[in-house]
Write a protein that holds these residues in place. Structure first.
Motif, PDB file in Angstrom:
ATOM      1  N   GLY A 100      16.335  12.603  -0.618  1.00 17.25           N
ATOM      2  CA  GLY A 100      15.399  13.108  -1.604  1.00 17.25           C
ATOM      3  C   GLY A 100      14.089  12.361  -1.717  1.00 17.25           C
ATOM      4  O   GLY A 100      13.430  12.435  -2.765  1.00 17.25           O
ATOM      5  N   LEU A 101      13.670  11.672  -0.667  1.00 20.06           N
ATOM      6  CA  LEU A 101      12.430  10.910  -0.735  1.00 20.06           C
ATOM      7  C   LEU A 101      11.202  11.732  -0.340  1.00 20.06           C
ATOM      8  O   LEU A 101      10.075  11.298  -0.562  1.00 20.06           O
ATOM      9  CB  LEU A 101      12.521   9.664   0.153  1.00 20.06           C
ATOM     10  CG  LEU A 101      13.458   8.580  -0.380  1.00 20.06           C
ATOM     11  CD1 LEU A 101      13.704   7.509   0.664  1.00 20.06           C
ATOM     12  CD2 LEU A 101      12.899   7.955  -1.654  1.00 20.06           C
ATOM     13  N   ASN A 102      11.419  12.891   0.276  1.00 21.26           N
ATOM     14  CA  ASN A 102      10.292  13.778   0.534  1.00 21.26           C
ATOM     15  C   ASN A 102       9.849  14.435  -0.773  1.00 21.26           C
ATOM     16  O   ASN A 102      10.614  14.524  -1.732  1.00 21.26           O
ATOM     17  CB  ASN A 102      10.661  14.841   1.564  1.00 21.26           C
ATOM     18  CG  ASN A 102      10.902  14.242   2.943  1.00 21.26           C
ATOM     19  OD1 ASN A 102      10.429  13.147   3.232  1.00 21.26           O
ATOM     20  ND2 ASN A 102      11.661  14.945   3.775  1.00 21.26           N
ATOM     21  N   VAL A 103       8.610  14.921  -0.806  1.00 21.92           N
ATOM     22  CA  VAL A 103       8.027  15.460  -2.036  1.00 21.92           C
ATOM     23  C   VAL A 103       7.624  16.909  -1.818  1.00 21.92           C
ATOM     24  O   VAL A 103       6.965  17.233  -0.810  1.00 21.92           O
ATOM     25  CB  VAL A 103       6.799  14.632  -2.471  1.00 21.92           C
ATOM     26  CG1 VAL A 103       6.154  15.239  -3.709  1.00 21.92           C
ATOM     27  CG2 VAL A 103       7.191  13.191  -2.731  1.00 21.92           C
ATOM     28  N   ARG A 104       7.986  17.782  -2.760  1.00 22.98           N
ATOM     29  CA  ARG A 104       7.565  19.181  -2.714  1.00 22.98           C
ATOM     30  C   ARG A 104       6.223  19.328  -3.401  1.00 22.98           C
ATOM     31  O   ARG A 104       6.013  18.892  -4.524  1.00 22.98           O
ATOM     32  CB  ARG A 104       8.597  20.070  -3.412  1.00 22.98           C
ATOM     33  CG  ARG A 104       9.944  20.135  -2.722  1.00 22.98           C
ATOM     34  CD  ARG A 104       9.907  20.980  -1.468  1.00 22.98           C
ATOM     35  NE  ARG A 104       9.582  22.373  -1.753  1.00 22.98           N
ATOM     36  CZ  ARG A 104       9.423  23.298  -0.815  1.00 22.98           C
ATOM     37  NH1 ARG A 104       9.545  22.962   0.466  1.00 22.98           N
ATOM     38  NH2 ARG A 104       9.131  24.542  -1.136  1.00 22.98           N
ATOM     39  N   ASP A 105       5.249  19.930  -2.706  1.00 25.93           N
ATOM     40  CA  ASP A 105       3.930  20.204  -3.263  1.00 25.93           C
ATOM     41  C   ASP A 105       3.660  21.690  -3.101  1.00 25.93           C
ATOM     42  O   ASP A 105       3.090  22.142  -2.107  1.00 25.93           O
ATOM     43  CB  ASP A 105       2.876  19.379  -2.531  1.00 25.93           C
ATOM     44  CG  ASP A 105       1.484  19.554  -3.136  1.00 25.93           C
ATOM     45  OD1 ASP A 105       1.390  20.127  -4.243  1.00 25.93           O
ATOM     46  OD2 ASP A 105       0.491  19.142  -2.493  1.00 25.93           O
ATOM     47  N   GLY A 127      14.041   8.119  14.113  1.00 24.16           N
ATOM     48  CA  GLY A 127      14.402   9.489  13.750  1.00 24.16           C
ATOM     49  C   GLY A 127      15.490   9.520  12.695  1.00 24.16           C
ATOM     50  O   GLY A 127      15.457  10.339  11.768  1.00 24.16           O
ATOM     51  N   LYS A 128      16.450   8.605  12.829  1.00 23.31           N
ATOM     52  CA  LYS A 128      17.541   8.555  11.846  1.00 23.31           C
ATOM     53  C   LYS A 128      17.012   8.136  10.479  1.00 23.31           C
ATOM     54  O   LYS A 128      17.434   8.677   9.450  1.00 23.31           O
ATOM     55  CB  LYS A 128      18.625   7.592  12.315  1.00 23.31           C
ATOM     56  CG  LYS A 128      19.849   7.579  11.409  1.00 23.31           C
ATOM     57  CD  LYS A 128      20.895   6.593  11.906  1.00 23.31           C
ATOM     58  CE  LYS A 128      21.571   7.093  13.141  1.00 23.31           C
ATOM     59  NZ  LYS A 128      22.715   6.225  13.524  1.00 23.31           N
ATOM     60  N   ILE A 129      16.069   7.190  10.465  1.00 18.45           N
ATOM     61  CA  ILE A 129      15.501   6.747   9.190  1.00 18.45           C
ATOM     62  C   ILE A 129      14.812   7.901   8.479  1.00 18.45           C
ATOM     63  O   ILE A 129      14.988   8.102   7.266  1.00 18.45           O
ATOM     64  CB  ILE A 129      14.519   5.574   9.423  1.00 18.45           C
ATOM     65  CG1 ILE A 129      15.289   4.315   9.829  1.00 18.45           C
ATOM     66  CG2 ILE A 129      13.695   5.299   8.160  1.00 18.45           C
ATOM     67  CD1 ILE A 129      14.406   3.176  10.290  1.00 18.45           C
ATOM     68  N   GLN A 130      14.022   8.673   9.212  1.00 20.94           N
ATOM     69  CA  GLN A 130      13.332   9.805   8.588  1.00 20.94           C
ATOM     70  C   GLN A 130      14.324  10.868   8.121  1.00 20.94           C
ATOM     71  O   GLN A 130      14.105  11.524   7.106  1.00 20.94           O
ATOM     72  CB  GLN A 130      12.310  10.388   9.561  1.00 20.94           C
ATOM     73  CG  GLN A 130      11.103   9.473   9.749  1.00 20.94           C
ATOM     74  CD  GLN A 130      10.019  10.071  10.626  1.00 20.94           C
ATOM     75  OE1 GLN A 130      10.259  10.316  11.801  1.00 20.94           O
ATOM     76  NE2 GLN A 130       8.858  10.302  10.053  1.00 20.94           N
ATOM     77  N   ARG A 131      15.410  11.021   8.864  1.00 23.03           N
ATOM     78  CA  ARG A 131      16.451  11.970   8.448  1.00 23.03           C
ATOM     79  C   ARG A 131      17.104  11.499   7.146  1.00 23.03           C
ATOM     80  O   ARG A 131      17.354  12.293   6.238  1.00 23.03           O
ATOM     81  CB  ARG A 131      17.490  12.076   9.563  1.00 23.03           C
ATOM     82  CG  ARG A 131      18.614  13.054   9.278  1.00 23.03           C
ATOM     83  CD  ARG A 131      18.129  14.472   9.258  1.00 23.03           C
ATOM     84  NE  ARG A 131      19.229  15.417   9.162  1.00 23.03           N
ATOM     85  CZ  ARG A 131      19.095  16.674   8.750  1.00 23.03           C
ATOM     86  NH1 ARG A 131      17.898  17.120   8.406  1.00 23.03           N
ATOM     87  NH2 ARG A 131      20.141  17.461   8.700  1.00 23.03           N
ATOM     88  N   ILE A 132      17.357  10.189   7.051  1.00 25.61           N
ATOM     89  CA  ILE A 132      17.931   9.625   5.827  1.00 25.61           C
ATOM     90  C   ILE A 132      16.975   9.826   4.654  1.00 25.61           C
ATOM     91  O   ILE A 132      17.392  10.174   3.540  1.00 25.61           O
ATOM     92  CB  ILE A 132      18.245   8.125   6.028  1.00 25.61           C
ATOM     93  CG1 ILE A 132      19.368   7.946   7.046  1.00 25.61           C
ATOM     94  CG2 ILE A 132      18.637   7.473   4.698  1.00 25.61           C
ATOM     95  CD1 ILE A 132      19.589   6.504   7.469  1.00 25.61           C
ATOM     96  N   MET A 133      15.676   9.626   4.897  1.00 23.81           N
ATOM     97  CA  MET A 133      14.692   9.829   3.840  1.00 23.81           C
ATOM     98  C   MET A 133      14.723  11.259   3.329  1.00 23.81           C
ATOM     99  O   MET A 133      14.645  11.509   2.118  1.00 23.81           O
ATOM    100  CB  MET A 133      13.293   9.497   4.362  1.00 23.81           C
ATOM    101  CG  MET A 133      13.049   8.019   4.628  1.00 23.81           C
ATOM    102  SD  MET A 133      11.420   7.746   5.352  1.00 23.81           S
ATOM    103  CE  MET A 133      11.418   5.951   5.547  1.00 23.81           C
ATOM    104  N   SER A 134      14.834  12.203   4.247  1.00 26.55           N
ATOM    105  CA  SER A 134      14.870  13.609   3.858  1.00 26.55           C
ATOM    106  C   SER A 134      16.123  13.942   3.056  1.00 26.55           C
ATOM    107  O   SER A 134      16.063  14.566   1.992  1.00 26.55           O
ATOM    108  CB  SER A 134      14.801  14.489   5.106  1.00 26.55           C
ATOM    109  OG  SER A 134      14.946  15.856   4.786  1.00 26.55           O
TER     110      SER A 134
END
Length: 423
Positions: free
Chosen positions: A41-46, A31-38
């Motif tokens: 700026g590693l998530n993508v806006r589509d 969960g922490k890793i995914q929070r760090i990704m968010s």
């Protein structure tokens, strides 16, 4: 007994939950890793949607956890690799996991809170390390404990009668060996002080120790002889040089010897010396190849050894602290699939050696490197062998050599006749 175990586990669980809540300890790295990704700026806006990195699988090992993610369209592995330090800092922000194995070490007949406090302090001194790779999915390995900063050489690393030499230990204590009969040549690079000369001495000592009657060496030490001087009187050393001029002479002699060996092997219908049943191997070890980069003759011979030496039993160990395209030409690289790179100062230097970044992000630890062979890649800590141990191991092989025709080149009294054994 069962009641005591269950009671202990229950009490420990209750104490851990209360203590974790009080101290803010985290127990969910995924969960922490995914929070760090968010947050990084590693998530993508589509359009109106946000494409996230999706957790596909997680698995626990003795060394820690492995998480596999599906990355969103518009992102590459390089995007995540660039955030490696962000992941490590995020997972080491003084929030530590206390595991069931930790609880089993507690003595419930003593002050439980005091023991938990001591355990918590101990956990704060640990540093998790992160390793990223990609095979169609993003693989994030979280190691509970860091790779040791120094590992001493010991005799268990010797494989007598083989051509395998130890390269280093991985984080899960696996020893990585380089087998010269499988991967004939090796490129080694790294900045000054990070282990390049140390691994060269380890490899040289191992070859002499494991195959004293079948190892033949040409040692070219262009750093003034500091690395190889102690070996020059070993019976296994045929040629020795410590300056660029005599190094060219040595390379010419090696090329002549190699040609004779090559013709004998090929003329008898064999693919290489191993198939021909020839036990002797000749290793050309060059420390600081950058000093030969502007010498066209030397570089042409080095390329020829890399191209044809495998059949003739002439194996190249090519080393430099200045990995540039000029020092490590593409013709040489194409024939050397095995590379070992310690810390370098730029992404470009890492790509020259490994064809990928990573060595520029290694920690400031001598002996910490990346070993790559074919598609396999390992972060390793190379074992360190002291000069005292080296002297002890090579002492039985030191002899009085033949006359020296130059200060920096040793020529044996025996002729240059190459002897072959037939199966």
């Amino acid at each position: 007994m069962l009641f005591e175990i269950l009671t202990t586990s229950l009490m420990g669980g209750i104490a851990l939950k209360a203590f974790s809540k009080h101290r803010g300890l985290s127990s969910n790295d995924s969960g922490k890793i995914q929070r760090i990704m968010s947050l990084s700026g590693l998530n993508v806006r589509d359009g109106k949607d946000t494409l996230t990195t999706q957790l596909v699988k997680k698995k626990q090992f003795e060394w820690g956890w492995e998480y596999k993610y599906r990355i969103p369209l518009g992102r590459s592995f390089a995007d995540y690799e660039a955030k490696l330090k962000v992941f490590e800092d995020g997972l080491n922000n003084r929030r530590k996991n206390i595991t069931f194995n930790d609880l089993r070490q507690l003595d419930f007949n003593k002050d439980l809170l005091l023991q938990l406090q001591e355990l918590w302090k101990a956990k704060l001194t640990e540093q998790k390390e992160i390793e990223l790779s990609y095979d169609g999915l993003l693989i994030v390995r979280v190691y509970d404990k860091p790779l040791e900063k120094e590992i001493k050489w010991n005799e268990s690393l010797l494989w007598p009668d083989t051509w395998s030499v130890p390269i280093g230990f991985t984080r899960n204590a696996e020893v990585i060996f380089h087998d010269f009969d499988k991967s004939k040549h090796l490129i080694i690079a790294g900045a000054t002080g990070y282990g390049k000369s140390a691994i060269l001495k380890l490899i040289t000592t191992t070859l002499i120790d494991q195959q004293p009657n079948n190892t033949e060496l040409s040692l070219i030490d262009l750093k003034g002889g500091s690395a190889f001087h102690r070996y020059r009187s070993c019976k296994q050393v045929k040629y020795y040089s410590r300056n660029p001029d005599s190094a060219v002479d040595v390379l010419k002699k090696v090329q002549i010897d190699m040609q004779k060996s090559f013709e004998k092997v090929v003329d008898k219908g064999f693919e290489d010396v191993k198939e021909a049943g020839i036990r002797k191997r000749h290793f050309i070890i060059i420390d600081e190849a950058a000093d030969l980069a502007e010498n066209r003759t030397a570089m042409d011979i080095i390329t020829d050894i890399a191209r044809r030496g495998r059949s003739a039993g002439y194996y190249l160990i090519f080393c430099t602290q200045y990995p540039t395209a000029q020092v490590v030409p593409s013709q040489t690289k194409r024939n050397i699939i095995a590379r070992l790179c310690y810390a370098v100062d730029t992404d470009t230097a890492s790509r020259v050696v490994l064809d990928e970044s990573g060595a520029d992000k290694l920690p400031d630890i001598p002996g910490r490197g990346i070993y790559k062979s074919n598609i396999k890649r390992y972060i390793v800590q190379s074992p360190f062998i002291t000069n005292e141990v080296i002297q002890q191991r090579i002492k039985p092989h030191i002899v009085t050599k033949g006359e020296r025709v130059e200060e920096t080149t040793i020529i044996e009294k025996r002729t240059d006749t190459v002897t072959f054994e037939e199966v």
